[in-house]
Design a protein around this motif. Structure first.
Motif, PDB file in Angstrom:
ATOM      1  N   THR A 121       0.819  -1.338  -0.134  1.00  0.00           N
ATOM      2  CA  THR A 121      -0.135  -0.017  -0.046  1.00  0.00           C
ATOM      3  C   THR A 121       0.919   1.529  -0.057  1.00  0.00           C
ATOM      4  O   THR A 121       1.991   1.329   0.716  1.00  0.00           O
ATOM      5  N   LEU A 122       0.349   2.214  -0.760  1.00  0.00           N
ATOM      6  CA  LEU A 122       0.950   3.628  -0.665  1.00  0.00           C
ATOM      7  C   LEU A 122      -0.058   4.482  -0.504  1.00  0.00           C
ATOM      8  O   LEU A 122      -0.528   4.969  -1.562  1.00  0.00           O
ATOM      9  N   ILE A 123      -0.506   5.002   0.777  1.00  0.00           N
ATOM     10  CA  ILE A 123      -1.368   5.871   0.895  1.00  0.00           C
ATOM     11  C   ILE A 123      -1.310   7.246   1.416  1.00  0.00           C
ATOM     12  O   ILE A 123      -0.440   7.270   2.561  1.00  0.00           O
ATOM     13  N   GLY A 124      -1.603   8.204   0.645  1.00  0.00           N
ATOM     14  CA  GLY A 124      -1.468   9.678   1.206  1.00  0.00           C
ATOM     15  C   GLY A 124       0.266   9.885   1.275  1.00  0.00           C
ATOM     16  O   GLY A 124       0.475  10.887   1.844  1.00  0.00           O
ATOM     17  N   VAL A 125       0.729   9.571   0.277  1.00  0.00           N
ATOM     18  CA  VAL A 125       2.244   9.770   0.020  1.00  0.00           C
ATOM     19  C   VAL A 125       2.414  10.413  -1.073  1.00  0.00           C
ATOM     20  O   VAL A 125       3.283  11.311  -1.326  1.00  0.00           O
ATOM     21  N   LEU A 126       2.070  10.029  -2.236  1.00  0.00           N
ATOM     22  CA  LEU A 126       2.561  10.497  -3.832  1.00  0.00           C
ATOM     23  C   LEU A 126       2.640  11.776  -3.987  1.00  0.00           C
ATOM     24  O   LEU A 126       3.426  12.576  -4.383  1.00  0.00           O
ATOM     25  N   HIS A 127       1.559  12.394  -3.305  1.00  0.00           N
ATOM     26  CA  HIS A 127       1.140  13.993  -3.675  1.00  0.00           C
ATOM     27  C   HIS A 127       2.289  14.858  -2.837  1.00  0.00           C
ATOM     28  O   HIS A 127       2.374  15.962  -2.988  1.00  0.00           O
ATOM     29  N   HIS A 128       2.974  14.290  -1.723  1.00  0.00           N
ATOM     30  CA  HIS A 128       3.888  14.925  -1.151  1.00  0.00           C
ATOM     31  C   HIS A 128       5.319  14.898  -1.715  1.00  0.00           C
ATOM     32  O   HIS A 128       6.261  15.506  -1.257  1.00  0.00           O
ATOM     33  N   LEU A 129       5.539  14.041  -2.860  1.00  0.00           N
ATOM     34  CA  LEU A 129       6.844  13.866  -3.573  1.00  0.00           C
ATOM     35  C   LEU A 129       6.677  14.903  -4.723  1.00  0.00           C
ATOM     36  O   LEU A 129       6.054  14.812  -5.617  1.00  0.00           O
ATOM     37  N   PRO A 130       7.716  15.687  -4.887  1.00  0.00           N
ATOM     38  CA  PRO A 130       7.905  16.715  -5.492  1.00  0.00           C
ATOM     39  C   PRO A 130       8.588  16.008  -6.965  1.00  0.00           C
ATOM     40  O   PRO A 130       9.479  15.509  -7.062  1.00  0.00           O
ATOM     41  N   GLY A 131       7.674  16.297  -8.009  1.00  0.00           N
ATOM     42  CA  GLY A 131       8.103  15.820  -9.371  1.00  0.00           C
ATOM     43  C   GLY A 131       7.761  14.501  -9.656  1.00  0.00           C
ATOM     44  O   GLY A 131       7.638  13.572  -8.922  1.00  0.00           O
ATOM     45  N   ASP A 132       7.723  14.201 -10.940  1.00  0.00           N
ATOM     46  CA  ASP A 132       7.390  12.822 -11.427  1.00  0.00           C
ATOM     47  C   ASP A 132       8.668  11.703 -11.191  1.00  0.00           C
ATOM     48  O   ASP A 132       8.264  10.764 -10.865  1.00  0.00           O
ATOM     49  N   ALA A 133       9.792  12.362 -11.245  1.00  0.00           N
ATOM     50  CA  ALA A 133      10.944  11.363 -11.006  1.00  0.00           C
ATOM     51  C   ALA A 133      10.885  10.718  -9.597  1.00  0.00           C
ATOM     52  O   ALA A 133      11.169   9.637  -9.337  1.00  0.00           O
ATOM     53  N   ALA A 134      10.550  11.729  -8.484  1.00  0.00           N
ATOM     54  CA  ALA A 134      10.506  11.132  -7.101  1.00  0.00           C
ATOM     55  C   ALA A 134       9.141  10.142  -7.009  1.00  0.00           C
ATOM     56  O   ALA A 134       9.261   9.216  -6.226  1.00  0.00           O
ATOM     57  N   LYS A 135       8.089  10.536  -7.682  1.00  0.00           N
ATOM     58  CA  LYS A 135       7.036   9.579  -7.509  1.00  0.00           C
ATOM     59  C   LYS A 135       7.228   8.371  -8.390  1.00  0.00           C
ATOM     60  O   LYS A 135       6.865   7.099  -7.635  1.00  0.00           O
ATOM     61  N   ARG A 136       7.793   8.543  -9.423  1.00  0.00           N
ATOM     62  CA  ARG A 136       8.193   7.203 -10.201  1.00  0.00           C
ATOM     63  C   ARG A 136       9.337   6.303  -9.416  1.00  0.00           C
ATOM     64  O   ARG A 136       9.055   4.976  -9.266  1.00  0.00           O
ATOM     65  N   ALA A 137      10.014   7.108  -8.755  1.00  0.00           N
ATOM     66  CA  ALA A 137      11.309   6.413  -7.824  1.00  0.00           C
ATOM     67  C   ALA A 137      10.464   5.479  -6.913  1.00  0.00           C
ATOM     68  O   ALA A 137      10.966   4.265  -6.647  1.00  0.00           O
ATOM     69  N   ILE A 138       9.592   5.968  -6.035  1.00  0.00           N
ATOM     70  CA  ILE A 138       8.799   5.140  -4.950  1.00  0.00           C
ATOM     71  C   ILE A 138       8.189   3.950  -5.513  1.00  0.00           C
ATOM     72  O   ILE A 138       7.943   3.048  -5.019  1.00  0.00           O
ATOM     73  N   LEU A 139       7.455   4.291  -6.770  1.00  0.00           N
ATOM     74  CA  LEU A 139       6.492   3.217  -7.414  1.00  0.00           C
ATOM     75  C   LEU A 139       7.509   2.166  -7.876  1.00  0.00           C
ATOM     76  O   LEU A 139       7.245   0.983  -7.752  1.00  0.00           O
ATOM     77  N   VAL A 140       8.717   2.188  -8.488  1.00  0.00           N
ATOM     78  CA  VAL A 140       9.618   1.550  -8.874  1.00  0.00           C
ATOM     79  C   VAL A 140      10.089   0.762  -7.718  1.00  0.00           C
ATOM     80  O   VAL A 140      10.174  -0.583  -7.859  1.00  0.00           O
ATOM     81  N   ALA A 141      10.435   1.205  -6.651  1.00  0.00           N
ATOM     82  CA  ALA A 141      10.938   0.481  -5.495  1.00  0.00           C
ATOM     83  C   ALA A 141       9.877  -0.453  -4.832  1.00  0.00           C
ATOM     84  O   ALA A 141      10.314  -1.313  -4.589  1.00  0.00           O
TER      85      ALA A 141
END
Length: 238
Positions: A121-141
């Motif tokens: 689960t990744l709840i309430g996190v993605l919109h706090h990460l600046p930019g697509d690169a950071a968002k993509r990085a956590i999803l890839v991880a």
């Protein structure tokens, strides 16, 4: 970037997180309940599973809710904010879930890089990460630590706040509905907007998931800017 974003969640913000999040997200309880139901439906009721909960700090609501539904699930809770993780630990202990939960103060990248988990689960996190690169990085991880076909629950705000003034105004009315005065409403709204960078559309959420190794998502919950989806780890390397 996840560590940098965690800096917003200091002791003062952690202290009122549980109450404030329930006001900021109309349907907070329902979203978590449905997230647990979606995972149970995807994994099979009554099955044993290892569930990775990224951004678990705060009240560990994902774990508390899911554990009540599925007694054979075990959890790994990850969060880089010490104050938020302290609150999560307290709620896990109160609910007798500390024995079923491994707590990791850090990021998903601090976990062993292997396909060890049946769900995440990744709840309430993605919109706090600046930019697509950071968002993509956590999803890839996350994808790298999920078995192929494993479900991910993703929930976050999406749409640029300024692009939806009526929703933004309704957000303020939600606080007023709970008894906040005009100055407090503006202060609450400013805190929510602080450093926020939500994906600009539902399609952008789907694109981020696809680029990170997930199949197309299925949305199961929506509330103003908030959306919640289930997506499965696609076959092949993440």
């Amino acid at each position: 970037m996840a560590q940098d974003a965690a800096g917003k969640f200091d002791a003062s913000r952690a202290g009122d997180y549980e109450q404030q999040s329930r006001i900021a997200l109309a349907g907070y309880e329902a979203c978590h309940e449905l997230a647990s139901c979606m995972l149970a439906a995807a994994l099979g009721s009554g099955s044993a599973a290892r569930v990775l909960v990224a951004g678990a700090g705060g009240g560990a609501k994902e774990i508390v809710t899911a554990a009540a539904l599925e007694p054979h699930w075990r959890f790994t809770a990850v969060d880089p904010s010490a104050p938020m993780m302290a609150l999560a630990r307290a709620r896990l202990e109160e609910n007798g879930l500390d024995a079923r939960t491994e707590v990791v103060l850090g990021t998903v990248d601090d976990l062993p890089d292997r396909e060890a988990f049946d769900a995440a689960t990744l709840i309430g996190v993605l919109h706090h990460l600046p930019g697509d690169a950071a968002k993509r990085a956590i999803l890839v991880a996350l994808a790298r630590r999920l078995r192929p076909g494993a479900p991910l629950i993703l929930a976050c705000n999406h749409q640029t706040y300024a692009s939806q003034p009526l929703l933004l105004a309704a957000w303020g009315e939600r606080w007023r509905q709970q008894g906040a005065g005009p100055e407090e409403v503006e202060a609450k709204r400013a805190k929510i907007l602080q450093g926020a960078d939500p994906p600009p559309s539902e399609q952008s959420v789907a694109d981020l998931l696809r680029e990170s190794g997930f199949a197309p998502p299925l949305r199961f919950f929506s509330s103003l800017f908030w959306g919640a989806w289930l997506a499965r780890r696609a076959p092949g390397p993440a």
